[in-house]
Scaffold this motif. Structure first.
Motif, PDB file in Angstrom:
ATOM      1  N   ALA A 120      48.759   1.574  64.889  1.00 40.15           N
ATOM      2  CA  ALA A 120      50.144   1.972  64.637  1.00 40.15           C
ATOM      3  C   ALA A 120      50.508   1.747  63.171  1.00 40.15           C
ATOM      4  N   ALA A 121      50.108   0.618  62.606  1.00 37.98           N
ATOM      5  CA  ALA A 121      50.399   0.332  61.198  1.00 37.98           C
ATOM      6  C   ALA A 121      49.691   1.341  60.291  1.00 37.98           C
ATOM      7  N   PHE A 122      48.436   1.650  60.609  1.00 36.37           N
ATOM      8  CA  PHE A 122      47.696   2.647  59.840  1.00 36.37           C
ATOM      9  C   PHE A 122      48.406   3.994  59.884  1.00 36.37           C
ATOM     10  N   GLY A 123      48.837   4.396  61.076  1.00 32.33           N
ATOM     11  CA  GLY A 123      49.524   5.683  61.230  1.00 32.33           C
ATOM     12  C   GLY A 123      50.835   5.739  60.472  1.00 32.33           C
ATOM     13  N   VAL A 124      51.612   4.674  60.541  1.00 33.07           N
ATOM     14  CA  VAL A 124      52.890   4.640  59.821  1.00 33.07           C
ATOM     15  C   VAL A 124      52.638   4.675  58.311  1.00 33.07           C
ATOM     16  N   GLY A 125      51.674   3.886  57.860  1.00 32.43           N
ATOM     17  CA  GLY A 125      51.360   3.871  56.432  1.00 32.43           C
ATOM     18  C   GLY A 125      50.909   5.231  55.929  1.00 32.43           C
ATOM     19  N   LEU A 126      50.045   5.882  56.680  1.00 25.26           N
ATOM     20  CA  LEU A 126      49.552   7.197  56.287  1.00 25.26           C
ATOM     21  C   LEU A 126      50.675   8.233  56.312  1.00 25.26           C
ATOM     22  N   ALA A 127      51.541   8.170  57.318  1.00 27.30           N
ATOM     23  CA  ALA A 127      52.656   9.116  57.414  1.00 27.30           C
ATOM     24  C   ALA A 127      53.632   8.928  56.248  1.00 27.30           C
TER      25      ALA A 127
ATOM     26  N   THR B 247      53.456  19.141  59.754  1.00 23.97           N
ATOM     27  CA  THR B 247      52.455  19.411  60.785  1.00 23.97           C
ATOM     28  C   THR B 247      51.413  18.312  60.821  1.00 23.97           C
ATOM     29  N   ALA B 248      50.940  17.891  59.667  1.00 23.28           N
ATOM     30  CA  ALA B 248      49.931  16.827  59.608  1.00 23.28           C
ATOM     31  C   ALA B 248      50.484  15.526  60.170  1.00 23.28           C
ATOM     32  N   ILE B 249      51.698  15.171  59.811  1.00 22.64           N
ATOM     33  CA  ILE B 249      52.299  13.927  60.303  1.00 22.64           C
ATOM     34  C   ILE B 249      52.506  13.990  61.809  1.00 22.64           C
ATOM     35  N   ALA B 250      52.987  15.119  62.310  1.00 23.47           N
ATOM     36  CA  ALA B 250      53.207  15.252  63.759  1.00 23.47           C
ATOM     37  C   ALA B 250      51.897  15.170  64.534  1.00 23.47           C
ATOM     38  N   MET B 251      50.858  15.832  64.042  1.00 28.40           N
ATOM     39  CA  MET B 251      49.565  15.791  64.733  1.00 28.40           C
ATOM     40  C   MET B 251      48.957  14.388  64.701  1.00 28.40           C
TER      41      MET B 251
ATOM     42  N   TYR C 199      54.348  11.743  53.513  1.00 25.68           N
ATOM     43  CA  TYR C 199      55.701  12.266  53.382  1.00 25.68           C
ATOM     44  C   TYR C 199      56.212  12.122  51.947  1.00 25.68           C
ATOM     45  N   ARG C 200      55.773  11.100  51.257  1.00 29.31           N
ATOM     46  CA  ARG C 200      56.232  10.857  49.890  1.00 29.31           C
ATOM     47  C   ARG C 200      55.584  11.788  48.867  1.00 29.31           C
ATOM     48  N   LEU C 201      54.524  12.485  49.261  1.00 28.09           N
ATOM     49  CA  LEU C 201      53.939  13.469  48.347  1.00 28.09           C
ATOM     50  C   LEU C 201      54.973  14.565  48.087  1.00 28.09           C
ATOM     51  N   PRO C 202      55.080  15.040  46.866  1.00 26.84           N
ATOM     52  CA  PRO C 202      56.103  16.040  46.554  1.00 26.84           C
ATOM     53  C   PRO C 202      55.858  17.379  47.267  1.00 26.84           C
ATOM     54  N   SER C 203      56.960  18.077  47.526  1.00 27.65           N
ATOM     55  CA  SER C 203      56.939  19.439  48.076  1.00 27.65           C
ATOM     56  C   SER C 203      57.900  20.293  47.266  1.00 27.65           C
ATOM     57  N   ARG C 204      57.442  21.442  46.825  1.00 27.73           N
ATOM     58  CA  ARG C 204      58.314  22.329  46.052  1.00 27.73           C
ATOM     59  C   ARG C 204      59.143  23.234  46.939  1.00 27.73           C
TER      60      ARG C 204
ATOM     61  N   PHE D 296      40.056  19.557  63.743  1.00 28.40           N
ATOM     62  CA  PHE D 296      39.918  19.384  65.186  1.00 28.40           C
ATOM     63  C   PHE D 296      40.305  17.989  65.653  1.00 28.40           C
ATOM     64  N   LEU D 297      40.281  17.007  64.754  1.00 28.41           N
ATOM     65  CA  LEU D 297      40.651  15.625  65.057  1.00 28.41           C
ATOM     66  C   LEU D 297      41.854  15.264  64.194  1.00 28.41           C
ATOM     67  N   PRO D 298      43.052  15.397  64.728  1.00 27.19           N
ATOM     68  CA  PRO D 298      44.250  15.236  63.898  1.00 27.19           C
ATOM     69  C   PRO D 298      44.436  13.846  63.288  1.00 27.19           C
ATOM     70  N   VAL D 299      43.635  12.871  63.666  1.00 26.77           N
ATOM     71  CA  VAL D 299      43.745  11.557  63.040  1.00 26.77           C
ATOM     72  C   VAL D 299      43.302  11.641  61.581  1.00 26.77           C
ATOM     73  N   LEU D 300      42.381  12.547  61.285  1.00 25.67           N
ATOM     74  CA  LEU D 300      41.899  12.726  59.913  1.00 25.67           C
ATOM     75  C   LEU D 300      42.799  13.738  59.204  1.00 25.67           C
ATOM     76  N   PRO D 301      43.382  13.367  58.071  1.00 30.25           N
ATOM     77  CA  PRO D 301      44.272  14.289  57.359  1.00 30.25           C
ATOM     78  C   PRO D 301      43.471  15.329  56.558  1.00 30.25           C
ATOM     79  N   THR D 302      43.466  16.548  57.016  1.00 39.48           N
ATOM     80  CA  THR D 302      42.666  17.604  56.402  1.00 39.48           C
ATOM     81  C   THR D 302      43.050  17.867  54.948  1.00 39.48           C
ATOM     82  N   THR D 303      44.324  18.037  54.680  1.00 40.94           N
ATOM     83  CA  THR D 303      44.765  18.440  53.351  1.00 40.94           C
ATOM     84  C   THR D 303      44.333  17.465  52.251  1.00 40.94           C
ATOM     85  N   PRO D 304      44.610  16.164  52.378  1.00 40.37           N
ATOM     86  CA  PRO D 304      44.161  15.256  51.302  1.00 40.37           C
ATOM     87  C   PRO D 304      42.642  15.217  51.149  1.00 40.37           C
ATOM     88  N   LEU D 305      41.910  15.350  52.256  1.00 42.03           N
ATOM     89  CA  LEU D 305      40.453  15.321  52.168  1.00 42.03           C
ATOM     90  C   LEU D 305      39.911  16.572  51.476  1.00 42.03           C
TER      91      LEU D 305
END
Length: 141
Positions: free
Chosen positions: A123-130, A96-100, A134-139, A42-51
């Protein structure tokens, strides 16, 4: 049942910690991480998937029924199994996570945060997290 085979394979890779104190700490960390992950829906600032991945890792070391419940969950299970088996996150989930996060942080910076230093920090936190996400692998890309 390939899904059951996957759950069995993941189950054999994780072991509950031997110390009751460490298990309790892992359980508390898993509950907190899961709570933040659910809040991240519900709060897109928190990344659901890694948590949720962190919560699953904590539950694997503390309380196996919670870990198995997450792996079998209709919404969280596929992403967790993907992470356990291949150490990757679906590409669409990442985007989706990065866009939100970008939309929410932009709205926070523009409408709610007054001090310039805090705008820059957000802004720095957001860029760093994005970049990290993004660098996490995707198959599937």
């Amino acid at each position: 049942m390939p899904e059951q085979d996957t759950t069995d394979a993941v189950r054999t890779l994780s072991r509950v910690h031997g110390s009751p104190v460490v298990r309790a700490l892992f359980l508390v960390a898993g509950i907190l991480s899961m709570g933040l992950g659910i809040a991240g829906i519900f709060l897109p600032v928190l990344p659901t998937t890694p948590l949720v991945i962190l919560a699953a890792a904590c539950f694997a070391r503390s309380y196996r029924p919670f870990h198995e419940w997450l792996l079998a969950h209709r919404h969280f299970g596929p992403t967790l199994r993907e992470w356990h088996e291949h150490r990757s996150i679906p590409y669409r989930t990442k985007l989706t996570a990065i866009a939100m996060m970008a939309a929410t942080l932009t709205a926070s910076i523009v409408f709610f945060v007054a001090p310039l230093w805090l705008d820059v920090l957000l802004a720095a936190f957001g860029v760093g997290l994005a970049v990290w996400m993004y660098r996490l692998p995707s198959r599937d890309r």
